[in-house]
Design a protein around this motif. Structure first.
Motif, PDB file in Angstrom:
ATOM      1  N   VAL A   1       3.257  -1.123   4.148  1.00 59.25           N
ATOM      2  CA  VAL A   1       2.908   0.159   3.543  1.00 59.25           C
ATOM      3  C   VAL A   1       4.177   0.972   3.326  1.00 59.25           C
ATOM      4  CG1 VAL A   1       2.543   1.221   5.811  1.00 59.25           C
ATOM      5  CG2 VAL A   1       1.440   2.221   3.797  1.00 59.25           C
TER       6      VAL A   1
ATOM      7  N   SER B   1       0.855  -1.183   0.000  1.00 55.92           N
ATOM      8  CA  SER B   1       0.000   0.000   0.000  1.00 55.92           C
ATOM      9  C   SER B   1       0.895   1.239   0.000  1.00 55.92           C
ATOM     10  CB  SER B   1      -0.903   0.012   1.238  1.00 55.92           C
ATOM     11  OG  SER B   1      -1.806  -1.074   1.215  1.00 55.92           O
TER      12      SER B   1
ATOM     13  N   LEU C   1      -4.753   6.697   1.055  1.00 52.40           N
ATOM     14  CA  LEU C   1      -4.153   5.390   0.788  1.00 52.40           C
ATOM     15  C   LEU C   1      -4.393   4.990  -0.663  1.00 52.40           C
ATOM     16  CD1 LEU C   1      -5.145   3.492   4.051  1.00 52.40           C
ATOM     17  CD2 LEU C   1      -2.836   4.138   3.355  1.00 52.40           C
TER      18      LEU C   1
ATOM     19  N   SER D   1      -3.407  13.004   4.183  1.00 51.57           N
ATOM     20  CA  SER D   1      -3.026  11.678   3.723  1.00 51.57           C
ATOM     21  C   SER D   1      -4.144  11.016   2.929  1.00 51.57           C
ATOM     22  CB  SER D   1      -2.651  10.792   4.919  1.00 51.57           C
ATOM     23  OG  SER D   1      -2.090   9.564   4.489  1.00 51.57           O
TER      24      SER D   1
ATOM     25  N   ILE E   1      -4.294   1.230   8.609  1.00 47.74           N
ATOM     26  CA  ILE E   1      -3.389   0.512   7.713  1.00 47.74           C
ATOM     27  C   ILE E   1      -3.261  -0.951   8.122  1.00 47.74           C
ATOM     28  CG2 ILE E   1      -1.006   0.377   6.903  1.00 47.74           C
ATOM     29  CD1 ILE E   1      -0.877   3.444   7.291  1.00 47.74           C
TER      30      ILE E   1
ATOM     31  N   CYS F   1       1.170   5.269   1.026  1.00 50.10           N
ATOM     32  CA  CYS F   1       0.546   6.239   1.923  1.00 50.10           C
ATOM     33  C   CYS F   1       1.328   7.556   1.917  1.00 50.10           C
ATOM     34  CB  CYS F   1       0.480   5.681   3.342  1.00 50.10           C
ATOM     35  SG  CYS F   1      -0.417   6.746   4.498  1.00 50.10           S
TER      36      CYS F   1
END
Length: 232
Positions: A156, A109, A125, A123, A152, A111
Motif C-alpha cells: 500500500v 493500494s 482505500l 482515510s 490493509i 491509502c
C-alpha cells in the motif's frame, strides 16, 4: 471546459485550473496564514498569471472533506460566492479521492490519510485499474491508525499529512508492505480537485446551493450540545 479547483482541507491550500484534460496552472502554499486571508488572493494571482478572468471559467470544483472543519467551510463558502457572482455551476469532491488521484497507475493500494487529531485519521482505500482509472474500495472514514492497518492486505502507498504523524505505526505494523508517496503527491492538489470536478460537471452532477462539508466526524460543538444541551 475550464474548471477552477479549490482545496482548503489541510494547511496546504491549493488552487488549480484545467482546460479539459490540459493542466493550465496551479498555486499551492503552506504557511501559517488562514485560508480566509489568502484564498481569494491566491485565486486572483493564478488567474492574472494565465490572463483569464472569472468570466472565462466554465465551472468550479471544491473539496468538501473530510479535513479541517474551518478550512472546508472557507473553501465551500468561497466557491458558493464565485458561483453566485458568475452564474456558473460547481461540483463537490472528496478530499481523500483528490489526494488518491495524485498517484495514477499505481500498482499498489492507495491509502490517503489526513490527521484527524484525537489519535485518529481520515482515510479511505483506493485502487487504480490498468488504464489508470481510480476505483474506490471503501467509504471515507475516521479511524485509528492501528485499526486502519488491520484493513490493509498487501502493498500500500500512504499519502497525506497523517503520514508525518503515524509513519512509524504504518512501518511497524505493515513492514515492507508500507510505502509512502513522494513529497509532490503528499497533499491534495487544486488540479486533482479540478479533474474530479470536471468529470462531475460534464455528467451534470452539480453541487446544490445548500451543499455542506462532508465532515465524517461530528464537531466538538455538536458533541457538547448533545451531551450537555448547550454549546457553552
Amino acid at each position: 471546459m475550464k474548471v477552477l479547483g479549490i482545496d482548503t482541507a489541510t494547511m496546504m491550500g491549493s488552487v488549480g485550473l484545467i482546460d479539459d484534460d490540459r493542466p493550465v496552472a496551479q498555486y499551492s502554499l503552506s504557511i501559517e496564514v488562514t485560508h480566509s486571508e489568502r484564498l481569494m488572493e491566491t485565486i486572483d494571482v493564478l488567474l492574472r498569471g494565465v490572463r483569464i478572468g472569472l468570466d472565462g471559467i466554465d465551472g468550479f470544483a471544491v473539496s468538501t472533506g473530510p479535513g479541517s472543519f474551518t478550512g472546508l467551510r472557507i473553501g465551500l463558502a468561497t466557491v458558493k460566492g464565485l458561483c453566485m457572482a458568475t452564474g456558473k455551476e460547481a461540483a463537490s469532491v472528496s478530499t481523500l479521492e483528490a489526494l488518491a488521484l495524485n498517484m495514477p497507475y499505481c500498482s499498489y493500494s492507495i491509502c490517503p490519510v489526513l490527521d484527524a487529531r484525537k489519535k485518529e485519521v481520515y482515510s479511505a482505500l483506493f485502487r487504480c485499474d490498468e488504464d489508470g482509472t481510480l476505483k474506490r474500495l471503501t467509504d471515507d472514514m475516521v479511524i485509528s491508525p492501528e485499526s486502519l492497518v488491520e484493513m490493509i492486505k498487501g502493498p500500500v502507498v500512504f499519502s497525506g499529512d497523517g503520514v508525518y504523524t503515524y509513519r512509524d505505526i504504518f512501518k511497524r505494523r505493515l513492514g515492507s508492505n508500507a510505502h509512502f508517496a513522494p513529497v509532490n503527491a503528499m497533499f491534495p492538489s487544486g488540479l486533482s480537485v479540478a479533474r474530479l470536478g470536471l468529470s462531475k460537471l460534464k455528467k451534470g452532477e452539480t453541487m446544490d446551493k445548500t451543499g455542506v462539508p462532508a465532515y465524517v466526524r461530528r464537531s466538538e460543538a455538536e458533541i457538547k450540545f448533545e451531551t450537555r444541551g448547550t454549546l457553552l
